[in-house]
Scaffold this active site. Structure first.
Site, PDB file in Angstrom:
ATOM      1  N   ASP A 463       0.839  -1.199   0.000  1.00  0.00           N
ATOM      2  CA  ASP A 463       0.000   0.000   0.000  1.00  0.00           C
ATOM      3  C   ASP A 463       0.876   1.251   0.000  1.00  0.00           C
ATOM      4  OD1 ASP A 463      -2.276   1.538   0.127  1.00  0.00           O
ATOM      5  OD2 ASP A 463      -3.108   0.530   1.890  1.00  0.00           O
ATOM      6  N   ASP A 533     -11.007   1.689  -3.032  1.00  0.00           N
ATOM      7  CA  ASP A 533     -11.559   1.292  -1.732  1.00  0.00           C
ATOM      8  C   ASP A 533     -13.077   1.186  -1.801  1.00  0.00           C
ATOM      9  OD1 ASP A 533      -9.204   0.990  -0.381  1.00  0.00           O
ATOM     10  OD2 ASP A 533      -9.156   3.030   0.412  1.00  0.00           O
TER      11      ASP A 533
HETATM   12  C1  GLA Z   1      -5.770   1.873   2.293  1.00  0.00           C
HETATM   13  C2  GLA Z   1      -6.206   0.725   1.403  1.00  0.00           C
HETATM   14  C3  GLA Z   1      -7.242  -0.111   2.119  1.00  0.00           C
HETATM   15  C4  GLA Z   1      -6.685  -0.605   3.438  1.00  0.00           C
HETATM   16  C5  GLA Z   1      -6.214   0.566   4.270  1.00  0.00           C
HETATM   17  C6  GLA Z   1      -5.496   0.095   5.520  1.00  0.00           C
HETATM   18  O1  GLA Z   1      -6.772   2.811   2.430  1.00  0.00           O
HETATM   19  O2  GLA Z   1      -6.688   1.200   0.186  1.00  0.00           O
HETATM   20  O3  GLA Z   1      -7.630  -1.193   1.308  1.00  0.00           O
HETATM   21  O4  GLA Z   1      -5.625  -1.494   3.196  1.00  0.00           O
HETATM   22  O5  GLA Z   1      -5.326   1.401   3.557  1.00  0.00           O
HETATM   23  O6  GLA Z   1      -5.042   1.132   6.281  1.00  0.00           O
END
Ligand code: GLA
Length: 727
Positions: A463, A533
């Site tokens: 990420d 997301d």
């Molecule tokens: C980001 C990602 C999510 C999740 C969060 C965790 O927003 O896009 O899918 O992994 O971080 O903090």
């Protein structure tokens, strides 16, 4: 095939040709990009405008690499600054070479396995040399293009702009299609005619960004999904980029590459700068034709070798994020994992919150060791227990980030990007590590290596949750700070390369606060990227539709999640949510612990369906039958296997399948005309109903009428050997 004759070059793919040619003064001109020409087609040099004296003529010429200050007043591709302060160049061809195979771009992601390379070298009298590199992928109608800038002079020179692509079109009108967005609504296509002047999209966020994507299309105003001339350009890069389209009296020009914002790269005598490549497609059969070329080429030539075979299954995963967020311990994870195993899921991904002291998003990034409060048996113990349930183990990590409240930051405060004398900005309570420094990348490598060697971790979600600010490196002198953004990207690429080479079985999925770094650069290391997301079915239709303008469905991380959706609060049927997840990599992201055995059993057929038809879904040709509309009332698409033996059809939304239709909507078609099938063949659905291919193409597939919120219909068709037809 590449043909060279008298300083003229033609690059042929199966259905396209690209031509460039030096004029009498040695200036390299672009002369054609479009439908396939005969092998030995001559280059048509631009006709000299009547009464045009030499100076004026330069501003009318179609340059293959435009430079400023010597008569071309349009957008330049390169901007050199020589030691004497001059900012101009007049590039003349000094050599050209055709070699078998693909050129290399050290340190940068790139398509692999081309048939041939053409290198054309241009030189300015003050010492700047530009080597334009082209590679052809004949079968996929893709040509890649990159540039290497070299200082052949005796004094240092600085590059203030060093683009990858400059392409001049004639004066006929063109539309430009770009993908814009924001967090949770990534990659929405926007189409507009090119106006006189310069239109641009780009990123100065250090990541390719949610806001704009480093891929654009140009097309004729009458081009649509299935018809008309379209040209697509995808930059193989994940950092700052700029794509400028200029319309002027001379025609239309496209310049694409690293954003000149805070970019300045100094070359000592003899040094070179390698600019990232651009993948180019021309298609005569509309945006659908263009997207299918990109999809095939990305699958076959860009994705990591191990994941290129579309018959290789990708694991059906369950991600813990929406089920647990930061609130979990080993028992809770194992309860979730047990439910996942019962539903038939392959891989359990432990998302954020597993490492030392991480109970919210305000600490611990950089300290990649398991938190024994939550995981008393460590990652090794959790992994063993998952294996006992028949599940593989995957883990979330954010290697480029560091929390101010972390051991790593306390030990190495200068490892974060920060401008001396200023307090750096926190976004999501975190700083960004200075990946332009090899020792920082090395330290992260050691942590990752330890982690991945500690137990069998089959999958990593990498990420990157913030944009870059305070871009300044403590390790570089004042006059080299213009190199930090790009050196940062080189550090990220180096670590992803090292990681995937050391752990060749590892499945890497990139992510950046959802889909904030969805580009061809990342796809060179990770065969899938978390698309957004937002997992709401209606939102996903539009996000995935936009993303598919360039990127194949098999690269789009897409998960089935709960209703009401955590982000939008909306509901959609199980079938609609499944259809959207099946569009891409197919996974789950919800709390299954409350599911009854019957409810879990209801998920199983979809997982079985994905296992049975995964190769088709991943490797097939995508046709949008009905693009999603802004109201989210419906969309339809299908995937056809390359041999046209199999197809999967998806129709989602009230407009297509709903029994209650809003009065403002047009009457839905009673049938859905399909594409890509063989007209002469007979196809059979899973219930044994037979259709003539010609019927499905012309009259369409009958759609059932369904009830519920956002209904959906999924249909699998297989070509039969027996030509009997019914239906
Ligand atoms: C980001 C990602 C999510 C999740 C969060 C965790 O927003 O896009 O899918 O992994 O971080 O903090």
């Amino acid at each position: 095939m590449i043909v060279c004759r008298d300083a003229c070059f033609t690059l042929h793919t199966a259905h396209t040709s690209y031509q460039l040619c030096a004029d009498e003064q040695g200036r390299l001109l672009h002369t054609y990009y479009g439908a396939r020409l005969p092998d030995d087609a001559p280059n048509l040099r631009p006709t000299r405008a009547p009464h045009a004296e030499a100076g004026r003529r330069l501003n009318l010429l179609p340059f293959e690499c435009s430079a400023p200050g010597t008569g071309d007043f349009r957008t330049p591709a390169v901007l050199p600054e020589y030691a004497d302060g001059s900012l101009c160049a007049d590039l003349q061809m000094v050599g050209a070479q055709v070699t078998p195979g693909k050129y290399e771009l050290p340190g940068l992601p790139a398509f692999r396995g081309a048939e041939q390379t053409l290198c054309v070298t241009l030189r300015d009298c003050a010492g700047l040399e530009v080597e334009l590199r082209y590679a052809v992928f004949p079968q996929h109608d893709v040509i890649t293009r990159a540039a290497v800038y070299r200082n052949t002079g005796a004094a240092p020179l600085s590059l203030r702009k060093a683009s990858s692509l400059c392409l001049d079109f004639d004066t006929r009108p063109l539309d430009m299609i770009t993908l814009h967005g924001k967090w949770s609504q990534e990659r929405t296509p926007e189409r507009a005619p090119l106006r006189y002047g310069v239109q641009s999209v780009g990123s100065m966020q250090g990541v390719s960004s949610h806001a704009h994507n480093p891929a654009v299309a140009l097309c004729r105003p009458d081009a649509d999904e299935e018809h008309g001339d379209c040209w697509g350009f995808a930059l193989v890069y994940s950092g700052n980029f700029l794509c400028e389209a200029e319309r002027s009296e001379s025609g239309n020009r496209l310049v694409m590459g690293i954003h000149p914002h805070q970019f300045c790269w100094t070359l000592a005598p003899g040094e070179s700068f390698v600019a990232p490549e651009v993948a180019m497609v021309y298609a005569a059969d509309g945006l659908g034709g263009m997207r299918r070329c990109f999809h095939r080429a990305i699958r076959a030539h860009l994705l990591p070798e191990r994941w290129r075979d579309m018959n290789r299954p990708r694991p059906v995963l369950l991600n813990s994020w929406e089920a647990c967020y930061f609130r979990f311990d080993q028992d809770r994870l194992l309860a979730l994992a047990e439910a996942a195993a019962r539903a038939g899921i392959d891989l359990f991904v432990l998302d954020d919150g597993w490492f030392k002291g991480r109970d919210a998003d305000n600490s611990s990034l950089g300290d990649w060791v398991a938190d024994v409060r939550k995981l008393p048996e460590g990652l090794e113990g959790l992994c063993r227990r998952l294996q006992a349930l028949g599940l593989d183990f995957g883990l979330w990590i954010e290697p480029e980030a560091v929390s101010p409240d972390s051991d790593l930051f306390r030990l190495h405060p200068d490892w974060a990007l920060r401008v001396p004398g200023r307090t750096p900005l926190t976004l999501r309570n975190q700083y960004v590590l200075d990946f332009s420094r090899p020792e920082v990348v090395q330290a992260l490598w050691e942590q990752l290596h330890r982690l991945l060697s500690s137990c069998p971790i089959r999958y990593i979600k990498w990420d990157m949750n913030r944009k870059l600010s305070d871009v300044y490196s403590a390790a570089l002198p004042a006059d080299r700070q213009g190199e930090v953004y790009h050196r940062y990207m080189l550090g990220v690429y180096a670590l992803q390369k090292q990681l995937t080479e050391a752990f060749p079985d590892l499945l890497l999925e990139n992510c950046a606060a959802g889909g904030g770094r969805f580009d061809c650069g990342m796809l060179c290391y990770s065969p899938q990227i978390w698309c957004s997301d937002n997992t709401d079915a209606r939102s996903r239709l539009s996000i995935q539709y936009g993303t598919s303008l360039f990127y194949p469905p098999c690269t789009m991380g897409s998960h089935f999640s709960i209703v009401p959706n955590h982000y939008t609060g909306r509901t959609a049927s199980v079938e609609a949510r499944m259809a959207c997840a099946l569009f891409g990599t197919f996974g789950f992201e919800l709390d299954l612990t409350g599911y009854s055995p019957e409810a879990l059993a209801e998920l199983r057929p979809y997982i079985d369906w994905y296992r049975a038809h995964g190769a088709l879904l991943r490797g097939g040709d995508l046709y949008w039958l009905l693009p999603p509309d802004a109201a989210g009332s419906g969309a339809a698409w299908m995937v056809v296997s390359p041999d046209r033996d199999e197809a999967a059809v998806f129709a989602v939304g009230d407009a297509l399948c709903g029994v209650e239709r809003a009065s403002t909507l047009p009457s839905p078609p009673p049938r859905l005309p399909l594409r890509g099938l063989c007209a002469q063949s007979v196809y059979e659905d899973a219930d044994g109903v037979r259709y003539a291919g010609a019927q499905l193409l012309a009259a369409g597939l009958p759609l059932p009428t369904l009830r519920g919120d956002v209904p959906a219909y999924l249909c699998y068709l297989r070509r039969t050997a027996d030509p009997r037809t019914t239906a």
